[in-house]
Design an enzyme around this catalytic site. Sequence first.
Site, PDB file in Angstrom:
ATOM      1  N   SER A  20     -75.004  56.557 -13.703  1.00 46.85           N
ATOM      2  CA  SER A  20     -74.131  55.779 -12.843  1.00 46.85           C
ATOM      3  C   SER A  20     -74.839  54.482 -12.424  1.00 46.85           C
ATOM      4  CB  SER A  20     -73.723  56.633 -11.635  1.00 46.85           C
ATOM      5  OG  SER A  20     -72.645  56.062 -10.948  1.00 46.85           O
ATOM      6  N   ARG A  75     -66.660  57.820   1.969  1.00 42.79           N
ATOM      7  CA  ARG A  75     -67.177  58.904   1.144  1.00 42.79           C
ATOM      8  C   ARG A  75     -66.053  59.736   0.530  1.00 42.79           C
ATOM      9  NH1 ARG A  75     -71.460  60.138  -1.976  1.00 42.79           N
ATOM     10  NH2 ARG A  75     -72.050  62.316  -1.859  1.00 42.79           N
ATOM     11  N   ASP A  92     -64.978  61.674 -17.479  1.00 43.35           N
ATOM     12  CA  ASP A  92     -65.370  60.681 -16.475  1.00 43.35           C
ATOM     13  C   ASP A  92     -64.349  59.542 -16.456  1.00 43.35           C
ATOM     14  OD1 ASP A  92     -66.617  58.824 -14.847  1.00 43.35           O
ATOM     15  OD2 ASP A  92     -68.534  58.865 -15.907  1.00 43.35           O
ATOM     16  N   HIS A 124     -67.006  62.208 -13.353  1.00 45.16           N
ATOM     17  CA  HIS A 124     -68.242  61.427 -13.237  1.00 45.16           C
ATOM     18  C   HIS A 124     -69.415  62.293 -12.777  1.00 45.16           C
ATOM     19  CE1 HIS A 124     -70.498  57.731 -12.928  1.00 45.16           C
ATOM     20  NE2 HIS A 124     -70.768  57.941 -11.659  1.00 45.16           N
TER      21      HIS A 124
END
Lengths: 382, 382
Positions: free
Chosen positions: B157, B227, B322, B355
Site C-alpha cells: 500500500s 477510520r 483489492d 486491500h
Amino acid sequence: MSTGFPADSVGLVQPRRIPIAQPLTLDCGRVLPQHELMVETYGTLNAAHSNAVLICHALSGDHHAAGFHDAQDRKPGWWDSCIGPGKPIDTNRFFVVSLNNLGGCQGSTGPSTVNPETGRPYGPDFPLLTVRDWVRSQALLADALGIGRWAAVVGGSLGGMQVMQWTIDQPERVAHALVIAAAPKLSAQNIAFNEIARQAILSDPDFHGGRFYDHGVVPTHGLKLARMLGHITYLSDEAMRAKFGRLQRVNQFSFNFDVEFEVESYLRYQGQSFVERFDANTYLLMTKALDYFDPAREHGDDLAAAFRRAQARFLVIAFSSDWRFSPQRSREIVRALVRAGRDVSYALIESTLGHDDFLMPIPQYQRVLRDYLDRVAREAGT
Amino acid sequence: MSTGFPADSVGLVQPRRIPIAQPLTLDCGRVLPQHELMVETYGTLNAAHSNAVLICHALSGDHHAAGFHDAQDRKPGWWDSCIGPGKPIDTNRFFVVSLNNLGGCQGSTGPSTVNPETGRPYGPDFPLLTVRDWVRSQALLADALGIGRWAAVVGGSLGGMQVMQWTIDQPERVAHALVIAAAPKLSAQNIAFNEIARQAILSDPDFHGGRFYDHGVVPTHGLKLARMLGHITYLSDEAMRAKFGRLQRVNQFSFNFDVEFEVESYLRYQGQSFVERFDANTYLLMTKALDYFDPAREHGDDLAAAFRRAQARFLVIAFSSDWRFSPQRSREIVRALVRAGRDVSYALIESTLGHDDFLMPIPQYQRVLRDYLDRVAREAGT
C-alpha cells in the site's frame, strides 16, 4: 402552456400540497393521524383513469421531476430528460404523478414540518419509515387522485425499491413496474456507507439530537460529509478519473489543507449546495429506509416468493458502470422474477458515469424506456 | 531469546529511538534540524552488511512489524505472518529494519511530539510530508545503521509507494524492490475518500485547528469517521458480505439509530479502537502524502522515465479482490517498468478480502514472497 420553454418541456408547473386525511399505520407501530404530500402532475388523466404513471424518487429527490417553477427558472425538474411531450414518459399520453415522499423535506409532512400536536417541528419525534410505509402513503395518494391502478410505477435507485414494493404490497394496482438501477436489498458495503453518513450527522454538535431547528442552526458539517460520501458512490472510478483526472488546480503543492485537486473542489461544492437545500433528519430517515428495504425478508428470505404476489409486468434496467447498485444486483431481481413466473424484460445499458447514469439522457436508455412505455400506453388505450 | 512464543516468532523485541542528527530539507521547503525515528530490528546484520531488508509501513502502520513487546503480549507486530525465523522474510538470513515513519505517532518525531523550539507538541506546525521526504529520512536512518545498500526494500500500500520512490531517488542503494498492493498514484476516487476523511477531522470542533493537545481533547468523532471510511476501502464488497452478510443483530428493526447490522457494529468498533491509538494530525499528514505521491510527475508525467533511474529488480504483487489499489494499478507499474527496461516479476494473488489481503498469510502470496526472497538472500550471500 408557456412561452420560452422548450417545445418538449411540460413547461410551467405548479406543485400542490395534497392532504391525506386517513390515519396511516406505520411499520414502526406508530400511527400518523394525517399527513400532506407535495405533488406535481404532468399531462391529463383520461376518462378511463387508465393512463396514470407514478414516479418514485430516490434518496435526495422530490416532487419536482419535470418542467419549470417560473419563467426565470433555468433548471428543470430532476428527470426532465425523460418526462414531457414526446419524451419517453410522454405527457401527451400519460398522466404523470410525482410526489415528495412522506418524511421528505420539500413540502411533504416530515421531520422539518410542524407537528400539529406540539406546534414545533417534529425533528427526532418523526417516525423512521420503511419503503412499505411509502407505498401505503402513495396508495392513499392514488385514492385521493382517483387512480385505481397505475399504468406504470417507475423509479430509479431507492425509487426502484418503491416500485418493487408496490408490486408486492398492492399487486392489483400496478400494471407495469419499471425498476431502474436498484437492488433487492442493500449490501453490507451499501449499509456501511449509510452508517458513516449517519454517524457524521449524528456526531455533529449542531445536530442537537435532531432538534437543531430549535437552536437556529443546521448540522452543516455532518450533512456535508454525508453528501460528499454519497457522491463517491454515485460516480464510477472511471468517471471520476475522466471528470477530474487527478488534476491539480495548482502547479505546486500547497502543503496545507486547501483545495488542491479538482475532485476535492467538486465534493466540497456538492456538499455545500446540498446543505442549503436538504434536511439532516430527512437524510437520516432516507438512509434508514434504504437499509431496512428487504422484501424477501417477509417471505422466508425468498425474493421469488415475494414476487409471486405481484401481478405487474416488469422492466428492469441496470447500468454497466454502476457500482452502487451494480448490474449483478439487478440480475438478482430478474432471476427472482423469472423464478416467480413473472413477465420481465431486462436491459443492461452501457454507460460510463456510474449510478448517476439513471438520471442521464443516454440514447440506448431512452430508447428502451420509450419502446417499453409505448406498449404500456397502447395497453392503457392512449 | 524468549519462552512461550511460537518457534517461528522473532520473540521479544525492543523498539529503540534512533536520533537523526543531520538536517532534513523537506519538499515543502522547510528544514527539520534533527529528528528521531522509532525502530525495531529483527535478525543480525552480516559482516558484509549485505543482508539488510527495509520494511516500509502503510497509512496506520508503525515500527512494530513482528514479535512481541512483552511476555503477556498476545498480539504480535502487524506483519508477523511474514517476518520471522523460517518465514518468507526469514530473520535467520536477513537483518530486518522496521521503522515508524517521520510524522508518525508511535514514537518518531511527528505532530504529537514536542517541538524543541516551543516546548509544546508541534500540532499543525509540523510540516506536511511527501513520500520523497520519507525516503530521505529513511536513507539517513540507513546511514546511521551502517547500511549502504538494502538487499530489499519491501512495503504494501503506501509502503509500496515508498519502495518505488526509493528505487528512483536512491537507485544505488536498493538491490530488490517489493511493491505490494500499491498504485503509481492515487485515482480521483482514492483522493475523494482521503478528502472526506480529512474534512471529517478538520471540521470536528475538538480538532482546534490541530492544537487539540493544548485543550486536553481529541477530535474523536472526526478521526473515528475517517477510520470507518478507510475500512470501507480495505475490504471488498464480497468480503463484507461474507463477513457480515447484512446480518441483523436483532430480529425486529429498532427504528432508531442504534446498531442494527453487524457491519455497523464492526465499523464503530474499528473507529473507536483507532481513536485510542492514533493521532489525528498524523492521519491528515499520511493522507496528504498519499495524495501527493506521483513519481511520474517529476519526469514529464512519464512513469517509465522515472523508473529508468532505478537499478533495482522488482517484484510487484497485486490482489484480485483489492478495489482500493486494484490489480489494474499494479499492472500500470509493471508496464512502466517494462518500458523502462527494468527487471520485473509480477504476481496476481487470488484473494477475497480486498486491500487488507496484503497483511494476510495467503499461501500463494507467502510462496511468491518466499521464492523471491530466497533468491535475494542467495545474492546477498546469506
